[in-house]
Motif scaffolding. Sequence first.
Motif, PDB file in Angstrom:
ATOM      1  N   MET A   1     -17.546 -32.924  41.816  1.00  0.00           N
ATOM      2  CA  MET A   1     -16.651 -32.206  42.255  1.00  0.00           C
ATOM      3  C   MET A   1     -17.381 -31.105  43.191  1.00  0.00           C
ATOM      4  O   MET A   1     -18.644 -30.454  42.719  1.00  0.00           O
TER       5      MET A   1
ATOM      6  N   ARG B   1     -18.169 -27.547  45.716  1.00  0.00           N
ATOM      7  CA  ARG B   1     -18.034 -26.128  45.182  1.00  0.00           C
ATOM      8  C   ARG B   1     -16.560 -25.534  45.394  1.00  0.00           C
ATOM      9  O   ARG B   1     -16.197 -24.595  44.749  1.00  0.00           O
TER      10      ARG B   1
ATOM     11  N   ARG C   1     -11.262 -24.444  39.222  1.00  0.00           N
ATOM     12  CA  ARG C   1     -11.827 -24.346  37.997  1.00  0.00           C
ATOM     13  C   ARG C   1     -10.777 -24.828  37.177  1.00  0.00           C
ATOM     14  O   ARG C   1     -11.219 -25.859  36.022  1.00  0.00           O
TER      15      ARG C   1
ATOM     16  N   LYS D   1     -11.301 -28.797  37.287  1.00  0.00           N
ATOM     17  CA  LYS D   1     -12.086 -29.323  36.434  1.00  0.00           C
ATOM     18  C   LYS D   1     -11.997 -29.287  35.104  1.00  0.00           C
ATOM     19  O   LYS D   1     -12.185 -30.342  34.121  1.00  0.00           O
TER      20      LYS D   1
ATOM     21  N   GLU E   1     -20.524 -30.947  38.402  1.00  0.00           N
ATOM     22  CA  GLU E   1     -20.573 -29.947  39.759  1.00  0.00           C
ATOM     23  C   GLU E   1     -21.617 -29.759  40.388  1.00  0.00           C
ATOM     24  O   GLU E   1     -22.544 -29.881  40.192  1.00  0.00           O
TER      25      GLU E   1
END
Length: 427
Positions: A174, A176, A180, A183, A195
């Motif tokens: 993933m 930046r 959230r 994820k 990440e």
Amino acid sequence: MGPTLLSDLQSQKETLWINPLIASDHITGDGIQEIVEAEQRLTRFAPYINRVFPETENGIIESPIKRLKNMQTVLQDDAQSPIQGQLLLKCDNELPIAGSIKARGGIYEVLKIAETVALKQNWIRETDDYSVLATSRFKKLFSQYSIAVGSTGNLGLSIGIMGAALGFKVTVHMSRDAKRWKKELLREKGVKVVEHAQDFSHAVAEGRKQCMLDADCFFIDDENSKDLFMGYAVAALRLRKQFEEEGIKVDHDHPLIVYLPCGVGGGPGGVTYGLKHVFGEHVHCYFAEPVNSPCVLLGLASGKHEGISVQDIGLNNQTEADGLAVGRPSALAGRMINELVNGVYTVSDKNLFKMLALLYQSESIFLEPSAVAGMLGPILPDLQKHLASIQVDLTHATHVVWATGGNLVPDSITEEYVKKGKSYLGE
């Protein structure tokens, strides 16, 4: 690419670029055959999908079309200009399983990988009932293989959810820009999330690199995958069927204008490729990109495709439209639609949130910021002027705004987005 266009892009001005290479004589029978083959594969998997994801309709992953009468009125009032014809929403935000357009390409490629593995082991034939793939025997087989992908969010969700359901070990790299909650949802599904502090292109490169170290790893390449592309293209066959059921004509007197949010280019590129093969010269397709991430516009207008990035012209590729936060375009998609896409326009984050709020207020439909990028298209004066200049009569036109995601967004974040959008409406 002329200096005026370059200057407009660098200054983050909302801009329309018209493709000078547009041509209808590059549409071949070979292309439609590949799309039909992809549709046939999805049909073979319908019994499996119906068994594992009963929320689908007989195992078919498809979304409805909706007429936006209220939104059409609101847009006309906002722009103080009429929208000729009818305004429709293609609700890929409602696609079952993954809740975004990525369910088309991402899930399709995962299914093709599963079929390839099972056929190679001689465990199935194409004429078999594929619901057998839901048994523990097949899950054990698939667990010996890995799938990896780089994503800003929605592609990772589609691949992670379907890959994990089949039994594959899935890793999503993933960028930046990924939210959230996306994820966290993937981790809940048993997917490994890696990440990265850099952007989409870096996440893809890292995923590709790590997958190459494992002979039993399949890398789903959002920048180069023909399978992803064809999965998206199947949407055109489905849309034609929906139009037939609704009595919607597409011909010289009833042109079809389609507005597609665009990130790396694979999703809108595949849909455009399919639409052009199905509807021919009577469909006109326009991509919509954030002002800070116009990678496909830049690649097409410069002729450099993946050889140029938005960072090369001083843009930072940062936008609230996480699904569209891509700095370098797809090498494959750019070339596949080089002479098919009619144009590309850019939209500010402010207008994304404004469109989001207007749609929510007028139709009670929520889309995430990246998914609403197409909504500006029907009221762009320069786009209307261009269509008039090439003698496209919009009197009986059908405008389709492609809604690419939003259904899986948590309620708390939905409220934040709508609130932010409303704050721009009073300006």
